[in-house]
Every structure is written in structure tokens, then in C-alpha cells.
Design a protein around this motif. Sequence first.
Motif, mmCIF file in Angstrom:
data_model
loop_
_atom_site.group_PDB
_atom_site.id
_atom_site.type_symbol
_atom_site.label_atom_id
_atom_site.label_comp_id
_atom_site.label_asym_id
_atom_site.label_seq_id
_atom_site.Cartn_x
_atom_site.Cartn_y
_atom_site.Cartn_z
ATOM 1 N N LYS A 1 6.544 64.910 9.019
ATOM 2 C CA LYS A 1 6.423 64.019 10.183
ATOM 3 C C LYS A 1 7.728 63.253 10.262
ATOM 4 O O LYS A 1 8.042 62.440 9.395
ATOM 5 C CB LYS A 1 5.250 63.053 10.025
ATOM 6 N N ASN A 2 8.485 63.522 11.320
ATOM 7 C CA ASN A 2 9.821 62.941 11.420
ATOM 8 C C ASN A 2 10.010 62.020 12.620
ATOM 9 O O ASN A 2 11.119 61.580 12.890
ATOM 10 C CB ASN A 2 10.872 64.053 11.473
ATOM 11 N N TRP A 3 8.912 61.773 13.329
ATOM 12 C CA TRP A 3 9.019 60.888 14.491
ATOM 13 C C TRP A 3 7.751 60.060 14.614
ATOM 14 O O TRP A 3 6.654 60.597 14.626
ATOM 15 C CB TRP A 3 9.233 61.711 15.770
ATOM 16 N N GLU A 4 7.915 58.731 14.709
ATOM 17 C CA GLU A 4 6.783 57.841 14.891
ATOM 18 C C GLU A 4 6.543 57.659 16.384
ATOM 19 O O GLU A 4 7.390 57.096 17.090
ATOM 20 C CB GLU A 4 7.053 56.482 14.232
ATOM 21 N N ASN B 1 6.613 62.080 5.177
ATOM 22 C CA ASN B 1 7.128 61.368 6.341
ATOM 23 C C ASN B 1 8.618 61.080 6.133
ATOM 24 O O ASN B 1 8.998 60.312 5.250
ATOM 25 C CB ASN B 1 6.363 60.062 6.555
ATOM 26 N N SER C 1 10.491 59.971 8.802
ATOM 27 C CA SER C 1 10.815 59.332 10.070
ATOM 28 C C SER C 1 12.028 58.400 9.976
ATOM 29 O O SER C 1 12.865 58.365 10.888
ATOM 30 C CB SER C 1 9.621 58.530 10.588
ATOM 31 N N TRP D 1 15.545 58.994 11.992
ATOM 32 C CA TRP D 1 16.122 57.990 12.878
ATOM 33 C C TRP D 1 17.582 57.712 12.491
ATOM 34 O O TRP D 1 18.468 57.683 13.345
ATOM 35 C CB TRP D 1 15.316 56.695 12.828
#
Length: 371
Positions: free
Chosen positions: A35-38, A70, A72, A76
Motif C-alpha cells: 500500500k503506497n498511497w493513503e 505500507n 506510503s 510520498w
Amino acid sequence: MKRKKVIVAMSGGVDSSVSAWILKKKYNVEGLFMKNWEENDTKNFCASKKDLEDVKKVCNLIKIPFHKINFSIEYWEKVFSKFLLELKNGKTPNPDILCNKEIKFKIFLNFAIKHLKADFIATGHYARLHCIHKKFFLKKGLDKKKDQSYFLYTLKKNQLKKILFPIGNMQKKKVRLIANKLKMSVANKKDSMGICFIGPKNLQNFLKKYISEKIGNIFTISGNCVGKHYGLHNCTLGQRRKIGYIKKKNIINKFSPIYVVGKNIKKNIILVCKGYNNPHLMSIGMFIKKINILVKVDIRKTLFCSIKIRHQKKVFKCFVKFKYKNIVKVIFENPISSITPGQSAVFYISNICLGGGIIFKKIPLIKNIKI
């Protein structure tokens, strides 16, 4: 003999799912969802959640362990913030290439080896690796329409020996056929679109959250003001649609559409011209920086090879001369339209990827008009 361990980067799509199934025949396979984007957008917040559930279903079906992580913050800092900075500077960066470089084949690779004790990682990319005398070469995927070697040119030689591309020798139709035979829930799932890990969005609306719109004028190469744009970051060289508001009386007929041919950051101006093959859009060559070389070449000599300036664009013949400070000068065999600073240019000889770099300056066919 103990099987070697492979961690497969599973996105919830058919390609990575079938990759995991193929590898299970030979390796000790485990799946990992990144999971690389919130997401805070309520309309799309369930996108990554749905992908995660798809990964779990596939791992359960083919009976392999499942992990999730994660990244994220790393995404970023290493990808998205750099993407925004380049846009603000008038460039057109490729976040998918940067994501591969910084996240998938650096952070994820190191995590899989260090924390999950992997011998290899694998992804569902349509690309191939070929080993001759312990030297690895990156090749185009067998499926020409799906080939993704363009996005992988930033790989390092020491990384290649730790990576597997299980479906690189397959056609997309065959991948879906396998998934359907196995009754995978993702068998007919649409291919992911949009920015890597962020997904399909209206890009201009999405970028409003991060870059303030600054309205400016649109001029033709003859000096006529024909409309307004809503931010230079929304336009790239060679762009035809969604340039901005064009006054109806100034619209060139549909048989002669207009294209972005230049941008002036200080004056906040966009310059347009008529026709894709307009001489003002054409370039006889370009300069490339941040070069990554995958195959040993004699940098003292001029290299004749093929070059790809965008994914899914055809390759063009060119002459490559290595200059100073990791800069390359490229001269095209024939002029090319819409060379775009910020995009990547990737070199090939036949199906072998030699490496590539970032376009930072084009060599125009005719002298650019000052704006």
C-alpha cells in the motif's frame, strides 16, 4: 534440495496473480501487497482495499502465504513529491518509472531480502531477463503491445540477478486464459490505469490538491492570443486535448488541431501550433541526463541504435554520443515530433534494453520562437 524463496509483488491484478501461480511450480512462493498511497477521496477510497481483498483471494486459491506492507511515506518522499516538483518546473516526469526505481526495485527488494529472507522478488511486468556467462540482460516482453521494459531501464546490474519476470515470455491473452482456467477472481479484471499506485483519476482535478492553478495566456506561434490555460503543469509538449479555454472564433478546424509547442514558466505562457508535424514541433535530436547503462558500451564511439521516447510509442533509429558528466547527445535518423523534457528516453538494440535517461533539452528542427 531446498527450494529458493520468491516474494511476489501482488497488486490485485491478473498479471501478478498468474506470476505467483507460475512460480509456485519451482519456488517457495509468498505474496506481498504494497500500500503506497493513503487515499482520502471518498469516491475512490476503496480502490486499494478492493485490490487487497483480490490479493488475499488469489493467495488463498493457490495456497501461498500472504504479507502486506505500507510504504506510503516512502512513496510520498521518493516519488510523488519529486513528481510534483518536476511539474512545477515545467517538465513532464514519469512517476511510474520513478516508482519502479525507488519503491518496487529498491525499497521492496531490500525489504523482501532482509526481512522476509527472499532469494528473489518477482513482479508481473511484461519484460524478460536473459543470462549469458553470468551477465544479465533486460529484454522486451514477448507481447509487443504489453512490453514494459521502457519502465524498467533504471534497474541496476546487481538488481537484475535478484528479479524474476514470470510472464515476460507470454502473451496477455495466455495470462488471462490461465487465470480463467484457475477460476481466479481477477481473471477478467481491467488493467490498472493512471499514476502508479494512485490509480485512475482525472489528473487535472487530482493535481489541484497539490499545485495551485495559475491562469495564463495561450499564444499561437504567430503571436496571437487565442485563449487561457489553467496552469502550465496541466500541459505537456505535443499535447492536443485539454490545453485550456480556446476562444471559439480562434479554434482551428478539426482537420488541423492545435498542439502545445512551448511553455514559458516566468511569463506563464503556453505556445501552440497547428498540426502534429508542424516544423516547430519537430526535433532533430536531444540531450539526455541521469543515464543508466545496463549493457557495456564503448562510450568513446558513436552508437547507432533504436530509441523509445514514450511508452507504446514506436522506436526510432538514432545516433548516440556520450558526452561529459553523464550526458548523452542523441541525433535522430529522421526528425521526431513532440520531444518532451522530463520524459524518459530508452535505448535498444533489437530486443535488448541498453538503458536510458531523462530528456532535458531538445534540438529543434527550426529555431524556437521566443515567448
